[in-house]
Design a protein around this motif. Structure first.
Motif, PDB file in Angstrom:
ATOM      1  N   GLU A 135      37.177   4.903  43.563  1.00 38.67           N
ATOM      2  CA  GLU A 135      35.725   4.339  43.261  1.00 38.67           C
ATOM      3  C   GLU A 135      35.480   4.600  41.761  1.00 38.67           C
ATOM      4  O   GLU A 135      34.581   4.055  40.832  1.00 38.67           O
ATOM      5  CB  GLU A 135      34.655   5.093  43.848  1.00 38.67           C
ATOM      6  CG  GLU A 135      34.548   4.624  45.391  1.00 38.67           C
ATOM      7  CD  GLU A 135      33.419   5.389  46.064  1.00 38.67           C
ATOM      8  OE1 GLU A 135      33.463   6.581  45.890  1.00 38.67           O
ATOM      9  OE2 GLU A 135      32.894   4.708  47.252  1.00 38.67           O
ATOM     10  N   ALA A 136      36.483   5.465  41.105  1.00 37.60           N
ATOM     11  CA  ALA A 136      36.261   5.551  39.646  1.00 37.60           C
ATOM     12  C   ALA A 136      36.845   4.370  38.742  1.00 37.60           C
ATOM     13  O   ALA A 136      36.584   4.307  37.528  1.00 37.60           O
ATOM     14  CB  ALA A 136      36.975   6.754  39.147  1.00 37.60           C
ATOM     15  N   ALA A 159      41.330  15.580  53.726  1.00 36.43           N
ATOM     16  CA  ALA A 159      40.670  15.931  52.596  1.00 36.43           C
ATOM     17  C   ALA A 159      41.433  14.927  51.366  1.00 36.43           C
ATOM     18  O   ALA A 159      40.707  14.643  50.578  1.00 36.43           O
ATOM     19  CB  ALA A 159      41.073  17.144  51.843  1.00 36.43           C
ATOM     20  N   GLU A 160      42.479  14.489  51.565  1.00 32.59           N
ATOM     21  CA  GLU A 160      43.162  13.612  50.826  1.00 32.59           C
ATOM     22  C   GLU A 160      42.426  12.495  50.754  1.00 32.59           C
ATOM     23  O   GLU A 160      42.585  11.663  49.656  1.00 32.59           O
ATOM     24  CB  GLU A 160      44.779  13.431  50.958  1.00 32.59           C
ATOM     25  CG  GLU A 160      45.501  14.756  50.771  1.00 32.59           C
ATOM     26  CD  GLU A 160      46.958  14.440  51.705  1.00 32.59           C
ATOM     27  OE1 GLU A 160      47.025  14.692  52.835  1.00 32.59           O
ATOM     28  OE2 GLU A 160      47.823  14.300  51.068  1.00 32.59           O
ATOM     29  N   PRO A 199      35.735  14.147  58.388  1.00 36.52           N
ATOM     30  CA  PRO A 199      36.662  14.299  57.165  1.00 36.52           C
ATOM     31  C   PRO A 199      37.675  15.621  57.363  1.00 36.52           C
ATOM     32  O   PRO A 199      38.552  15.664  56.676  1.00 36.52           O
ATOM     33  CB  PRO A 199      35.882  14.506  55.951  1.00 36.52           C
ATOM     34  CG  PRO A 199      34.675  15.201  56.415  1.00 36.52           C
ATOM     35  CD  PRO A 199      34.302  14.804  57.916  1.00 36.52           C
ATOM     36  N   ILE A 240      39.390  11.731  51.415  1.00 41.45           N
ATOM     37  CA  ILE A 240      38.223  11.934  50.610  1.00 41.45           C
ATOM     38  C   ILE A 240      38.406  11.567  49.124  1.00 41.45           C
ATOM     39  O   ILE A 240      37.651  11.122  48.257  1.00 41.45           O
ATOM     40  CB  ILE A 240      37.611  13.122  50.954  1.00 41.45           C
ATOM     41  CG1 ILE A 240      37.372  13.386  52.399  1.00 41.45           C
ATOM     42  CG2 ILE A 240      36.198  13.588  50.128  1.00 41.45           C
ATOM     43  CD1 ILE A 240      36.435  12.678  53.021  1.00 41.45           C
ATOM     44  N   LEU A 241      39.219  12.711  48.523  1.00 39.83           N
ATOM     45  CA  LEU A 241      39.639  12.718  47.099  1.00 39.83           C
ATOM     46  C   LEU A 241      40.205  11.269  46.782  1.00 39.83           C
ATOM     47  O   LEU A 241      39.734  10.611  45.589  1.00 39.83           O
ATOM     48  CB  LEU A 241      40.844  13.787  46.792  1.00 39.83           C
ATOM     49  CG  LEU A 241      40.971  13.827  45.487  1.00 39.83           C
ATOM     50  CD1 LEU A 241      39.827  14.476  44.664  1.00 39.83           C
ATOM     51  CD2 LEU A 241      42.378  14.911  45.420  1.00 39.83           C
ATOM     52  N   ARG A 244      46.997   6.418  43.225  1.00 39.98           N
ATOM     53  CA  ARG A 244      48.255   6.621  42.304  1.00 39.98           C
ATOM     54  C   ARG A 244      48.886   4.930  42.107  1.00 39.98           C
ATOM     55  O   ARG A 244      49.406   4.628  40.914  1.00 39.98           O
ATOM     56  CB  ARG A 244      49.232   7.359  43.022  1.00 39.98           C
ATOM     57  CG  ARG A 244      50.276   8.017  42.188  1.00 39.98           C
ATOM     58  CD  ARG A 244      49.659   8.862  40.882  1.00 39.98           C
ATOM     59  NE  ARG A 244      49.948   8.299  39.837  1.00 39.98           N
ATOM     60  CZ  ARG A 244      49.557   8.672  38.667  1.00 39.98           C
ATOM     61  NH1 ARG A 244      48.945   9.905  38.409  1.00 39.98           N
ATOM     62  NH2 ARG A 244      49.881   8.205  37.399  1.00 39.98           N
ATOM     63  N   ARG A 283      39.169   8.444  47.865  1.00 37.09           N
ATOM     64  CA  ARG A 283      38.295   7.423  47.793  1.00 37.09           C
ATOM     65  C   ARG A 283      37.393   7.536  46.416  1.00 37.09           C
ATOM     66  O   ARG A 283      36.907   6.593  46.065  1.00 37.09           O
ATOM     67  CB  ARG A 283      37.110   7.629  48.878  1.00 37.09           C
ATOM     68  CG  ARG A 283      36.107   6.854  49.021  1.00 37.09           C
ATOM     69  CD  ARG A 283      34.840   7.291  49.972  1.00 37.09           C
ATOM     70  NE  ARG A 283      34.374   8.787  49.682  1.00 37.09           N
ATOM     71  CZ  ARG A 283      33.559   9.380  50.454  1.00 37.09           C
ATOM     72  NH1 ARG A 283      33.118   8.800  51.415  1.00 37.09           N
ATOM     73  NH2 ARG A 283      33.171  10.606  50.338  1.00 37.09           N
ATOM     74  N   SER A 284      37.285   8.867  46.069  1.00 35.08           N
ATOM     75  CA  SER A 284      36.731   9.058  44.926  1.00 35.08           C
ATOM     76  C   SER A 284      37.301   8.640  43.648  1.00 35.08           C
ATOM     77  O   SER A 284      36.809   7.728  42.939  1.00 35.08           O
ATOM     78  CB  SER A 284      36.347  10.476  44.448  1.00 35.08           C
ATOM     79  OG  SER A 284      35.273  10.822  45.613  1.00 35.08           O
ATOM     80  N   GLN A 285      38.492   8.605  43.710  1.00 41.04           N
ATOM     81  CA  GLN A 285      39.513   8.320  42.605  1.00 41.04           C
ATOM     82  C   GLN A 285      39.401   6.795  42.607  1.00 41.04           C
ATOM     83  O   GLN A 285      39.574   6.228  41.507  1.00 41.04           O
ATOM     84  CB  GLN A 285      41.045   8.831  42.881  1.00 41.04           C
ATOM     85  CG  GLN A 285      41.203  10.263  43.181  1.00 41.04           C
ATOM     86  CD  GLN A 285      41.309  10.998  41.864  1.00 41.04           C
ATOM     87  OE1 GLN A 285      40.319  11.277  41.156  1.00 41.04           O
ATOM     88  NE2 GLN A 285      42.457  11.459  41.574  1.00 41.04           N
ATOM     89  N   GLN A 320      46.862   3.333  39.671  1.00 36.09           N
ATOM     90  CA  GLN A 320      47.138   3.898  38.125  1.00 36.09           C
ATOM     91  C   GLN A 320      48.501   3.226  37.743  1.00 36.09           C
ATOM     92  O   GLN A 320      48.508   2.942  36.428  1.00 36.09           O
ATOM     93  CB  GLN A 320      46.922   5.323  38.310  1.00 36.09           C
ATOM     94  CG  GLN A 320      47.042   6.079  37.023  1.00 36.09           C
ATOM     95  CD  GLN A 320      45.866   5.939  36.090  1.00 36.09           C
ATOM     96  OE1 GLN A 320      44.798   5.936  36.649  1.00 36.09           O
ATOM     97  NE2 GLN A 320      46.329   5.266  34.835  1.00 36.09           N
ATOM     98  N   ASP A 321      49.279   3.336  38.444  1.00 35.52           N
ATOM     99  CA  ASP A 321      50.848   2.897  38.248  1.00 35.52           C
ATOM    100  C   ASP A 321      50.793   1.532  37.581  1.00 35.52           C
ATOM    101  O   ASP A 321      51.541   1.060  36.647  1.00 35.52           O
ATOM    102  CB  ASP A 321      51.896   3.247  39.179  1.00 35.52           C
ATOM    103  CG  ASP A 321      52.083   4.582  39.262  1.00 35.52           C
ATOM    104  OD1 ASP A 321      51.725   5.393  38.396  1.00 35.52           O
ATOM    105  OD2 ASP A 321      53.057   4.898  40.255  1.00 35.52           O
ATOM    106  N   PHE A 329      35.372   8.500  57.022  1.00 34.49           N
ATOM    107  CA  PHE A 329      34.508   9.179  56.139  1.00 34.49           C
ATOM    108  C   PHE A 329      33.554  10.145  56.823  1.00 34.49           C
ATOM    109  O   PHE A 329      33.059  11.100  56.128  1.00 34.49           O
ATOM    110  CB  PHE A 329      33.820   8.293  55.182  1.00 34.49           C
ATOM    111  CG  PHE A 329      34.989   7.770  54.250  1.00 34.49           C
ATOM    112  CD1 PHE A 329      34.903   6.041  54.044  1.00 34.49           C
ATOM    113  CD2 PHE A 329      36.036   8.389  53.693  1.00 34.49           C
ATOM    114  CE1 PHE A 329      35.882   5.517  53.413  1.00 34.49           C
ATOM    115  CE2 PHE A 329      37.000   7.784  52.981  1.00 34.49           C
ATOM    116  CZ  PHE A 329      36.884   6.369  52.664  1.00 34.49           C
TER     117      PHE A 329
END
Lengths: 365, 702
Positions: B406-407, B396-397, B392, B399-400, B364, B402-404, B367-368, B389
């Motif tokens: 990496e995007a 879960a937050e 986990p 893990i999520l 976040r 990390r993917s965000q 993104q901001d 990792f």
């Protein structure tokens, strides 16, 4: 190079993210006519003409596809089709279509699981299946953060990339938001209309006062007939305007001052709601009046692009609607519309959302 | 000269903070002239090294009670065995979602099949095979039931709901016998969790004793040797106790145990509650007391690494604890690098990817800042995390997140998943222009952070949570900077606190300002006032001193700016206070364009206690010359009250980077002096030279 998507709904009535994802994948790989398989929901006419870039295969079933037997029929036939096409990239939408992964005679290069609904909705078998299927997919996409967290925690999706893609629409190409003074001074409600589930009774409550509200959508629920009757008898400020298809609704929406979005939070899917109507309203510069569902609350607070209800009660709803009408035609409203545009330009558009997926796609399929 | 032995059972390789810590201390010991320097590590430790100390990998369990060696084997086994869905489930699913499965599920509604399929030409006739199968199943079931008839009297035992007098007694006897035989299983079932915890604790403790014995079989203890455990748990301590008790040779050395985890949750006002209401701490207290009573001839010393943590342990009144400095790698000292002009500022986040370390805030945050800072090339992110990792559950937050992360495009946001070597870690930290420490303020209220220490030593500006040990490290520098502004900037007006009309939200009738002291409590007892802004004001500086309580207190200062239409323009929340209590605390609030008046409120940040502050002064600063340019709000680093403030603080740092860098570099000299590794080794050596069991003087003298 082949891409196949298996949808859990007949497209063109909601879930615009499924064709949007298919179109984006098609553009990304520069291919033509990917296949999208959809169930034949008898209550929904085929709307294939809305998606000229997709080769849509509608699978008829003897039983309703959402029944126990209809689902089996749909999966069996869809799996036959997928095994015939042998796509390199396969998109599975929702737990509803997940059994198909176990019926493949080959391993696609990339499998995207679009987790549109939580598996618990389908019962214990699907819960186990979601866990077992984690090794058969390459990417999981969710429309909402809390749903993603539940899925990762419950089903052990830690080893695959997990992404949250908001149910966004791209802003319409035919122009900008209508200025406040030219709007019709009314509030829009679009989507499912059902007592209890989407609080249709709030619009029927005379205490709502002199608020001008137009409702578009299908009336559903066990009291469907009674609700419809009560709506048709309404004379005054609240009007039921029937059902409009997506392109017509897009044209109509821009005329309105605000758009109401709320679901009863009594179910996980509804508490963590992420309705595309919310994003479509923002994209059209129509500030939403929203119940405090976590995702919508977060986005409204972040971009200050709408009005947030304190809770799901009628008094909060009434207070929010009154505040909205008081704000209309003030500089604060203009700022809200401006914030909608900014939010759409920065983050809340489908292209920006799909950018998140690109790094996880194989370079060549 | 004597030996210096460092034992850290969590060291598994040449990476990670445990290893870093050990390296710095061992280097300092080597430089201090200890002829033999030895490191005890976990069994899983692998790799060659060229350092001048011996490594003995003997410990089975690490600090967290995990067995890295076994874990690796288990992981390998799991990857081999669990490479896909279970065969049974695959079979079940294939059957359920097949044509046969379809007819099977329809078996109870044959009329539906026949009716709905009558108009469906593709219906395969073989689908009707299900009916002969059903017929077969019914026959098998019937034969089985018929067979049960031959079980005779035992059949009645199988149906206890129909006991008859003759068999009732037999059934009761059998039932009691069964219960007696199964008693251990019943106990196990009812107390499984507690039993497991107890067994694991004993196993860990005994393993620590066994491994320590094994270690000292190969490293002979001599007079004057120093044995230092930089991270121990209470279970490890009891393992050590058992070793020390049985090994007379252990009296020759001095033993130094460092505890780095908090024993009280929350903040110090909640400690008493924990002591009064819970028995959880009694075993710990007893353990320390047993240690003290039974090992009178041993030289054992207890430490923590922050003053606040020392105060926590000393509250147990079981042993005396002292504070050790946090060792800083000399490579971080005086390694000040200025950012290259025209290049993006690099934001670094290092350390474990855990929720408590704020990893989920990162997507976040990026993104901001994306539109105005990242995409424009003002900022780039380097995020290095490991450890979590693989385990986990419950994270879960992370893990999520990390993917965000990496995007995001790789040239703007780089996510490094692998553990780094000492040099790679140092290079990464030193390459950063801003260091992010988004830790949970409550968890780090007393705990230290090695990354913060290294960042401050390297003169890198930091962003940390307010009301934590981390913010306390440079809070005084911020106050010093604020007071320096008074000499540099022109003031439009100064208002003293007692000149204002104060109200209390809890009781409108009372005046919370008495004898030039303002009183307030928590949310319900907030004290506030309205201020009219003088013309040409760019900033408001609020200063005050905390009178009561004398212990570490944080005050939340809330300000809301209103325009001439009575509309709220901005809301600013700042948490100030902490150590040292006697300081003049201050904060700066930038004045928004069009603001006419300010609502200023004070409340206690973290508890309901009544707090009294005095010497409130509100200074209004005028803009510099004719420009209304903003001035930096802080120095060395920035402290956030809520995570929502982090993007704004990063923007603030980007806008005034040279100021933050300059103040951070100036502060680093003082900070390095305070946390020198040489000082740490000297403290350990001095304790040893006293040659008496000085660990419990407070208790013994009484």
């Amino acid at each position: 190079m082949k891409i196949v998507g298996v949808s859990d709904v007949s497209i063109g009535f909601g879930s615009p993210q499924i064709p949007a994802l298919m179109n984006s994948l098609t553009e990304h790989y520069g291919i033509e006519n990917p296949v999208l398989i959809e169930p034949d929901q008898p209550e929904r006419d085929p709307k294939h003409y809305l998606f000229p870039n997709l080769q849509i295969k509608r699978i008829p079933t003897i039983f309703h596809p959402y029944g126990e037997f209809g689902r089996v029929e749909y999966i069996v036939q869809a799996a036959t089709e997928v095994n015939r096409v042998r796509p390199n990239l396969l998109v599975i939408c929702g737990s509803f279509c997940l059994p198909l992964l176990f019926k493949l005679h080959f391993r696609p290069q990339c499998v995207i699981y679009y987790v549109l609904e939580t598996a618990s909705h389908y019962g214990p078998f699907d819960i186990e299946m979601n866990h077992q299927a984690r090794t058969l997919m390459n990417l999981a996409i969710y429309p909402e953060e809390h749903r993603a967290l539940t899925q990762i925690d419950t089903y052990g999706y830690e080893q695959i990339p997990n992404l949250v893609l908001y149910n966004c629409a791209n802003p319409s190409k035919d122009g900008h938001a209508i200025p406040a003074r030219k709007r019709n001074g009314r509030i829009l409600y679009q989507g499912t209309i059902e007592e209890g589930r989407t609080y249709a009774e709030y619009f029927l409550n005379p205490a709502i006062g002199p608020t001008l509200v137009d409702l578009y959508g299908l009336i559903e629920g066990p009291n469907r007939k009674e609700t419809l009757e009560r709506f048709t008898k309404l004379v005054g400020t609240v009007r039921y305007c029937g059902y409009l298809d997506s392109p017509t609704l897009t044209q109509v929406r821009k005329e309105y001052c605000y758009s109401i979005v709320m679901w009863n939070p009594n179910k996980e899917n509804q508490l963590y709601a992420c309705p595309n109507k919310f994003f479509e309203s923002i994209a059209d510069g129509v500030p939403p009046i929203s119940a405090p569902h976590p995702q919508m609350k977060m986005l409204i607070e972040r971009y200050k692009c709408g009005i947030l209800m304190d809770d799901w009660s009628f008094s909060s709803f009434r207070a929010a609607v009154r505040k909205a009408m008081k704000t209309w035609r003030t500089p604060a409203y203009a700022q809200m519309v401006e914030n909608c545009k900014r939010a759409t330009a920065e983050e809340l558009n489908w292209d920006a959302q799909f950018e998140k997926v690109k790094p996880f796609l194989p370079a060549r399929v | 000269m004597a030996k210096f032995i460092l034992i850290d059972h969590s060291i598994e390789g040449f990476a990670g903070h445990h290893y870093e810590y050990a390296v710095h201390v061992l280097e300092a010991a080597h430089s201090a002239g200890y002829e033999e320097v030895v490191l005890g590590a976990n069994k899983a430790f692998t790799g060659d090294h060229t350092a001048p100390w011996k490594i003995h990998p003997v410990y089975e369990y690490d600090f967290w009670g995990r067995t890295p060696c076994r874990r690796r084997r288990r992981k390998l086994w799991r990857t081999r065995v669990k490479s896909g869905p279970s065969a049974w489930f695959r079979l079940k699913c294939s059957f359920k979602f097949s044509r046969i499965g379809y007819y099977w599920s329809l078996r109870v509604w044959p009329q539906q099949v026949l009716r709905l399929h009558s108009l469906n030409p593709p219906t395969p006739a073989w689908g009707l095979i299900i009916f002969p199968l059903l017929y077969l199943r019914a026959i098998v079931r019937a034969v089985g039931l018929f067979g049960l008839l031959f079980l005779g009297p035992f059949r009645r035992l199988l149906y206890p709901s129909q006991p008859t007098g003759r068999y009732k007694h037999l059934r009761e006897v059998l039932w009691n016998l069964g219960q007696a035989l199964l008693y251990p299983l019943v106990v196990y079932r009812n107390h499984r969790h507690s039993l497991h915890t107890w067994i694991t604790a004993r196993r860990r403790s005994r393993a620590f004793a066994r491994d320590t014995r094994r270690f000292f079989d190969s490293v002979r203890l001599e007079d004057g040797d120093i044995v230092f455990f930089p991270t121990v748990s209470e279970l490890d301590m009891m393992g050590l106790y058992s070793y020390l008790q049985r090994e007379p040779n252990s009296r020759k050395a001095s033993w130094h145990l460092l505890f780095r985890r908090n024993i009280f949750p929350g903040r110090h006002t909640e400690y008493k509650l924990t002591m009064d209401d819970q028995d959880d701490l009694r075993p710990l207290r007893n353990a320390f007391q047993q240690f003290r009573r039974s090992l009178r001839e041993h030289k054992v010393y207890f430490y923590t690494d922050t003053e606040a943590l020392t105060a926590q342990y000393n509250r147990l009144h079981a042993s005396e604890f002292h504070t050790l400095p946090i060792p800083i790698n000399k490579l971080f000292r005086n390694h000040h690098r200025n950012p290259q002009p025209g290049k993006s500022l690099r934001v670094v986040f290092l350390g474990d990817a855990r929720r408590e370390k704020g990893y989920p805030y990162l997507p976040r945050l990026v993104q901001d800042l994306w539109e105005d800072c990242v995409q424009t090339g003002k900022l780039e992110f380097r995020l290095q995390s490991n450890f979590n990792f693989g385990t986990p559950k419950g994270e879960a937050e992370v893990i999520l997140a990390r993917s965000q992360l990496e995007a995001f495009p790789k040239d703007k946001v780089i996510v490094l998943r692998e553990p780094l070597t000492t040099h790679a870690y140092r290079d990464l930290l030193l390459s950063g222009d801003i260091s992010l420490l988004l830790y949970d303020g409550e968890n780090y209220y007393v705990r230290s952070s090695g990354i913060l220490v290294e960042s401050l030593a390297a003169g890198i500006p930091v962003i940390v949570p307010a009301g934590s040990w981390m913010s306390d490290q440079f809070r005084e520098e911020i106050y010093r900077y604020h007071s320096s502004l008074l000499g540099q900037r022109r003031m439009t007006k100064t208002i003293l606190g007692d000149e204002l009309k104060w109200r209390n939200s809890g009781n409108a009738k009372i005046n919370p300002m008495r004898q030039k002291q303002l009183m307030f409590g928590s949310e319900a007892g907030r004290s506030f006032c309205w201020l009219r802004l003088p013309r040409r004001t760019s900033h408001m500086l609020v200063c005050f001193r905390i009178v009561q309580p004398q212990s570490r207190t944080y005050v939340l200062v809330h300000s809301e700016q209103i325009n001439s239409d009575n509309q709220s323009l901005t809301k600013v929340v700042s948490i100030v206070g902490g150590a040292p209590v006697e300081a003049t605390h201050s904060l700066i609030v930038p004045v928004a364009k069009g603001a006419k008046k300010i609502w200023l409120g004070f409340k206690n940040a973290y508890n309901d206690n009544i707090t009294t502050v005095s010497k409130i002064e509100i200074q209004f600063l005028s803009p510099e010359g004719h420009s209304a340019a903003k001035i930096p709000l802080s120095a060395v680093g920035c402290c956030y009250s809520t995570p929502d403030e982090i993007p704004e603080l990063l923007r603030e740092m980007v806008d005034h980077y040279s100021h933050y860098r300059k103040t951070a570099v100036a502060f680093s000299h003082k900070f390095v002096e305070k946390h020198s590794t040489t000082r740490l080794v000297r403290i350990l050596a001095n304790s040893n030279e006293k040659n008496t069991a000085t660990s419990f003087p407070a208790q013994e003298s009484k």
